[in-house]
Scaffold this motif. Sequence first.
Motif, PDB file in Angstrom:
ATOM      1  N   VAL A 359       0.883  -1.173   0.000  1.00  0.00           N
ATOM      2  CA  VAL A 359       0.000   0.000   0.000  1.00  0.00           C
ATOM      3  C   VAL A 359       0.918   1.219   0.000  1.00  0.00           C
ATOM      4  CG1 VAL A 359      -1.806   1.295   1.166  1.00  0.00           C
ATOM      5  CG2 VAL A 359      -1.811  -1.207   1.271  1.00  0.00           C
ATOM      6  N   MET A 401      -1.259  -7.918  -3.623  1.00  0.00           N
ATOM      7  CA  MET A 401      -2.040  -6.685  -3.484  1.00  0.00           C
ATOM      8  C   MET A 401      -1.096  -5.522  -3.755  1.00  0.00           C
ATOM      9  SD  MET A 401      -4.118  -5.116  -0.186  1.00  0.00           S
ATOM     10  CE  MET A 401      -2.654  -4.891   0.818  1.00  0.00           C
ATOM     11  N   VAL A 403      -1.654  -1.488  -3.994  1.00  0.00           N
ATOM     12  CA  VAL A 403      -2.609  -0.384  -3.889  1.00  0.00           C
ATOM     13  C   VAL A 403      -1.852   0.938  -3.845  1.00  0.00           C
ATOM     14  CG1 VAL A 403      -4.438   0.674  -2.511  1.00  0.00           C
ATOM     15  CG2 VAL A 403      -4.281  -1.815  -2.686  1.00  0.00           C
ATOM     16  N   THR A 442      -4.393  -1.397  -7.950  1.00  0.00           N
ATOM     17  CA  THR A 442      -5.568  -0.549  -7.745  1.00  0.00           C
ATOM     18  C   THR A 442      -5.084   0.833  -7.335  1.00  0.00           C
ATOM     19  OG1 THR A 442      -6.919  -2.419  -7.007  1.00  0.00           O
ATOM     20  CG2 THR A 442      -7.701  -0.206  -6.448  1.00  0.00           C
ATOM     21  N   SER A 443      -5.542   1.833  -8.029  1.00  0.00           N
ATOM     22  CA  SER A 443      -5.243   3.213  -7.654  1.00  0.00           C
ATOM     23  C   SER A 443      -6.538   3.847  -7.171  1.00  0.00           C
ATOM     24  CB  SER A 443      -4.676   3.995  -8.847  1.00  0.00           C
ATOM     25  OG  SER A 443      -4.310   5.300  -8.468  1.00  0.00           O
TER      26      SER A 443
END
Length: 456
Positions: A359, A401, A403, A442-443
């Motif tokens: 993240v 993941m 992000v 994912t942005s």
Amino acid sequence: MDAVEGVVVAEDEAFWSVVESGEGGALAEVLGLEAGVVEGVLPALVDWRRSRVERSRAAGMRYRVSWSVVDGGAGVLSGRWLVVASEGVPGERVEACVGALVRGGAEPVVVVLDDGELDRWELAGRLTEEDGFGGGFAGVLSLVGLDGRTGVVGVRVGVPVGVAGSLALVQALGDAEIGVPLWCVTSGAVSTGRADGVVVPEQAMVWGLGRVAALEFPQRWGGLVDLPAVWDERVGGRLAGVLGGVEDQVAVRASGTFARRLARVAAGAGRPGEFASGGAVLVTGGTGALGAAVARRLAVRGVPELVLTSRRGLGAPGAAELVAELAGLGARATVVACDVADREALAGLLGEHPVTGVVHAAGVVDTVPLVGVGLEEFAEVLRAKTLGARYLDELVPDAEMFVLFSSIAGVWGSGGQAAYAAANAYLDGLAEARRARGLVATSVAWGPWADAGMLV
């Protein structure tokens, strides 16, 4: 809604209102049950209801960029048009754009800047001379954004020449008092769909910068035009049509002309999944307000190990307390001092602390009007977000993941935050590029966070 449906809705609302109150006796009365029977299931009902309400509220705030086919227009232009390019822009692309202007009815005046003219004041002097010779211009077409070179003398690391040159051009046009519409050309800054090409994040930065220019200088702004890698006469005709049209954020493709739109995400579309992994998750900017909030949520969701980075490590205010809090939530947290914009330092961190998720919440924001922002401060704002994201992409390609914390500033601009908007547009473009390569990404373009003190 008929009368029966209205009664049902009212009864449902009354039931859930009692559930949300947490009063077991009241719920037992509504259901006609003994209080002891209800008390056992009430906590689960309250949690379920709260989760559904939170998701519904979040879904109502979700929007996504889309592209609509529009009429390319007749492409009728007139007057002298200044075409500005730099050394790194391919000559054939300059010739093609000039040809499109000629066929559209304009008289192009071409200026190719050498690297020494990327300074705003040098450029302003050059533009003043060109403007005075021939009675002014009807418009400006900038091809400078197509210059993807980095490492040029006088341009900071992490800032492509196309971005630095576009910034200088916007400023220099104001300095030279050339108040005609400026159109900035890119290639690969956006993708209109799955069949389109892969996004080039560095090109997307020009769009982020341009959206702020549109807000700060609406009287001398034309728009943003993204061109395909392969040129043909149809593309040239459509380019001329855009320059004479009404849309200001456009992608020209061989298949048509597409205008950018922002649309609400349909209910139920792209429902969020749950990240489940036995590995560690890296949170950059992990001791800041946003990073700490993310770390807490990951801990609650069962992530067993967290690696939190910040410039000051455990010396950051509240870092030790955060580690203790996360331990109480079941996660072992390690706080590390690391500049994520330093590739060597980041690689060392990941070698010592392998992660399965990322993240990227690191970043800084600085509010300075475009007319006053310098390249040094512009580059500093870009640094943590763009270089950090680039190196994470390179060093953790197989993350389960990935992000990126972006911002609405990159989506529609934010006055006084040109560098910040450009940096976040880069993150959005990087996410698209990763997904096109078959990787997860994912942005999230956040709006203001309560109590966090910044647009992400």
